[in-house]
Scaffold this motif. Structure first.
Motif, PDB file in Angstrom:
ATOM      1  N   PRO A  46       0.763  -1.404   0.030  1.00  0.00           N
ATOM      2  CA  PRO A  46       0.003  -0.068   0.206  1.00  0.00           C
ATOM      3  C   PRO A  46       0.843   1.288  -0.001  1.00  0.00           C
ATOM      4  N   ILE A  47       2.029   1.330   0.599  1.00  0.00           N
ATOM      5  CA  ILE A  47       2.962   2.487   0.582  1.00  0.00           C
ATOM      6  C   ILE A  47       3.545   2.590  -0.853  1.00  0.00           C
ATOM      7  N   ARG A  48       3.919   1.423  -1.373  1.00  0.00           N
ATOM      8  CA  ARG A  48       4.223   1.622  -2.772  1.00  0.00           C
ATOM      9  C   ARG A  48       3.331   2.048  -3.784  1.00  0.00           C
ATOM     10  N   GLU A  75       5.956  -8.874   3.046  1.00  0.00           N
ATOM     11  CA  GLU A  75       4.756  -9.236   2.422  1.00  0.00           C
ATOM     12  C   GLU A  75       3.771  -9.093   3.624  1.00  0.00           C
ATOM     13  N   ILE A  76       2.540  -8.760   3.238  1.00  0.00           N
ATOM     14  CA  ILE A  76       1.212  -8.623   4.104  1.00  0.00           C
ATOM     15  C   ILE A  76       0.579 -10.016   4.061  1.00  0.00           C
ATOM     16  N   LEU A  77       0.464 -10.423   5.420  1.00  0.00           N
ATOM     17  CA  LEU A  77       0.016 -11.740   5.396  1.00  0.00           C
ATOM     18  C   LEU A  77      -1.606 -11.600   5.782  1.00  0.00           C
ATOM     19  N   PRO A  78      -2.302 -12.836   5.616  1.00  0.00           N
ATOM     20  CA  PRO A  78      -3.884 -12.507   5.967  1.00  0.00           C
ATOM     21  C   PRO A  78      -3.990 -12.037   7.538  1.00  0.00           C
ATOM     22  N   GLU A  79      -3.131 -12.697   8.435  1.00  0.00           N
ATOM     23  CA  GLU A  79      -3.232 -12.344   9.728  1.00  0.00           C
ATOM     24  C   GLU A  79      -3.177 -10.702  10.151  1.00  0.00           C
ATOM     25  N   ASP A  80      -2.350 -10.216   9.416  1.00  0.00           N
ATOM     26  CA  ASP A  80      -2.058  -8.608   9.263  1.00  0.00           C
ATOM     27  C   ASP A  80      -3.410  -7.913   9.253  1.00  0.00           C
ATOM     28  N   TYR A  81      -4.335  -8.525   8.400  1.00  0.00           N
ATOM     29  CA  TYR A  81      -5.420  -7.751   8.326  1.00  0.00           C
ATOM     30  C   TYR A  81      -6.400  -7.887   9.620  1.00  0.00           C
ATOM     31  N   ASP A  82      -6.406  -9.009  10.163  1.00  0.00           N
ATOM     32  CA  ASP A  82      -6.999  -9.310  11.586  1.00  0.00           C
ATOM     33  C   ASP A  82      -6.369  -8.337  12.361  1.00  0.00           C
ATOM     34  N   GLN A  83      -4.976  -8.427  12.624  1.00  0.00           N
ATOM     35  CA  GLN A  83      -4.406  -7.587  13.515  1.00  0.00           C
ATOM     36  C   GLN A  83      -4.724  -5.894  13.573  1.00  0.00           C
ATOM     37  N   ALA A  84      -4.755  -5.569  12.042  1.00  0.00           N
ATOM     38  CA  ALA A  84      -5.148  -4.352  11.609  1.00  0.00           C
ATOM     39  C   ALA A  84      -6.543  -3.939  12.320  1.00  0.00           C
ATOM     40  N   ALA A  85      -7.662  -4.834  12.152  1.00  0.00           N
ATOM     41  CA  ALA A  85      -8.792  -4.597  12.488  1.00  0.00           C
ATOM     42  C   ALA A  85      -8.992  -4.567  14.231  1.00  0.00           C
ATOM     43  N   ALA A  86      -8.113  -5.623  14.928  1.00  0.00           N
ATOM     44  CA  ALA A  86      -7.995  -5.475  16.196  1.00  0.00           C
ATOM     45  C   ALA A  86      -7.265  -4.279  16.675  1.00  0.00           C
ATOM     46  N   LEU A 104      -2.772  -0.878   9.096  1.00  0.00           N
ATOM     47  CA  LEU A 104      -2.332  -2.201   8.557  1.00  0.00           C
ATOM     48  C   LEU A 104      -0.772  -1.827   8.679  1.00  0.00           C
ATOM     49  N   ILE A 105      -0.343  -0.857   8.474  1.00  0.00           N
ATOM     50  CA  ILE A 105       1.222  -0.409   8.503  1.00  0.00           C
ATOM     51  C   ILE A 105       1.445  -0.821   9.953  1.00  0.00           C
ATOM     52  N   CYS A 106       0.904  -0.580  10.908  1.00  0.00           N
ATOM     53  CA  CYS A 106       1.093  -0.761  12.270  1.00  0.00           C
ATOM     54  C   CYS A 106       0.902  -2.167  12.364  1.00  0.00           C
ATOM     55  N   ALA A 107       0.175  -3.006  12.079  1.00  0.00           N
ATOM     56  CA  ALA A 107       0.053  -4.557  12.243  1.00  0.00           C
ATOM     57  C   ALA A 107       1.338  -5.362  11.537  1.00  0.00           C
TER      58      ALA A 107
END
Length: 142
Positions: A46-48, A75-86, A104-107
């Motif tokens: 997303p930054i790119r 690489e962004i992993l599926p669990e990163d999206y879950d963590q971003a939501a948390a 998402l950047i934070c996750a």
């Protein structure tokens, strides 16, 4: 140590003329340049995308895209999206809401255990409640 460099820093370095920068901004760009030289910069997709968005001339777009390929990409992993939501839920519970991309950047940064280099003040708020680190420069007088 490598770090995740946010779009705000890239914009200062790539889209603004040095003559337009104040002293603080020039120091931030110098820090970015030293990180580039040391090979310590990491990106996420997303930054790119944000860096490449808005480049009007195709030749400039292709040149920047080629240069960006020299930087490591986390690489962004599926669990990163879950963590971003948390993380969003934590922040919202503290009375403020972050953007989906910021969180998402934070996750990703938390998972990869890398600091975030940004001028976006929201990240300082996130850092109060989330397990992230920010790249700190020595105090920069205005």
């Amino acid at each position: 140590m490598s770090m995740l460099v946010d779009t705000t820093i890239w914009s200062l370095a790539l889209r603004r003329r040095t003559s337009e920068l104040n002293r603080r901004e020039r120091l931030l760009v110098q820090e970015w340049a030293s990180l580039v030289e040391a090979g310590r910069i990491l990106l996420i997709g997303p930054i790119r995308q944000e860096i490449l968005s808005g480049i009007r001339r195709e030749s400039d777009f292709l040149a920047v895209r080629t240069r960006l390929s020299a930087f490591g990409c986390i690489e962004i992993l599926p669990e990163d999206y879950d963590q971003a939501a948390a993380f969003f839920n934590v922040c919202r519970g503290k009375g403020f809401a972050g953007t989906a991309i910021d969180l998402l950047i934070c996750a990703v940064a938390a998972r990869a255990d890398v600091p975030i280099f940004t001028t976006d003040e929201d990240f300082a708020r996130y850092a109060k409640f989330l397990p992230i680190r920010l790249h700190k420069l020595p105090e920069i007088p205005d």
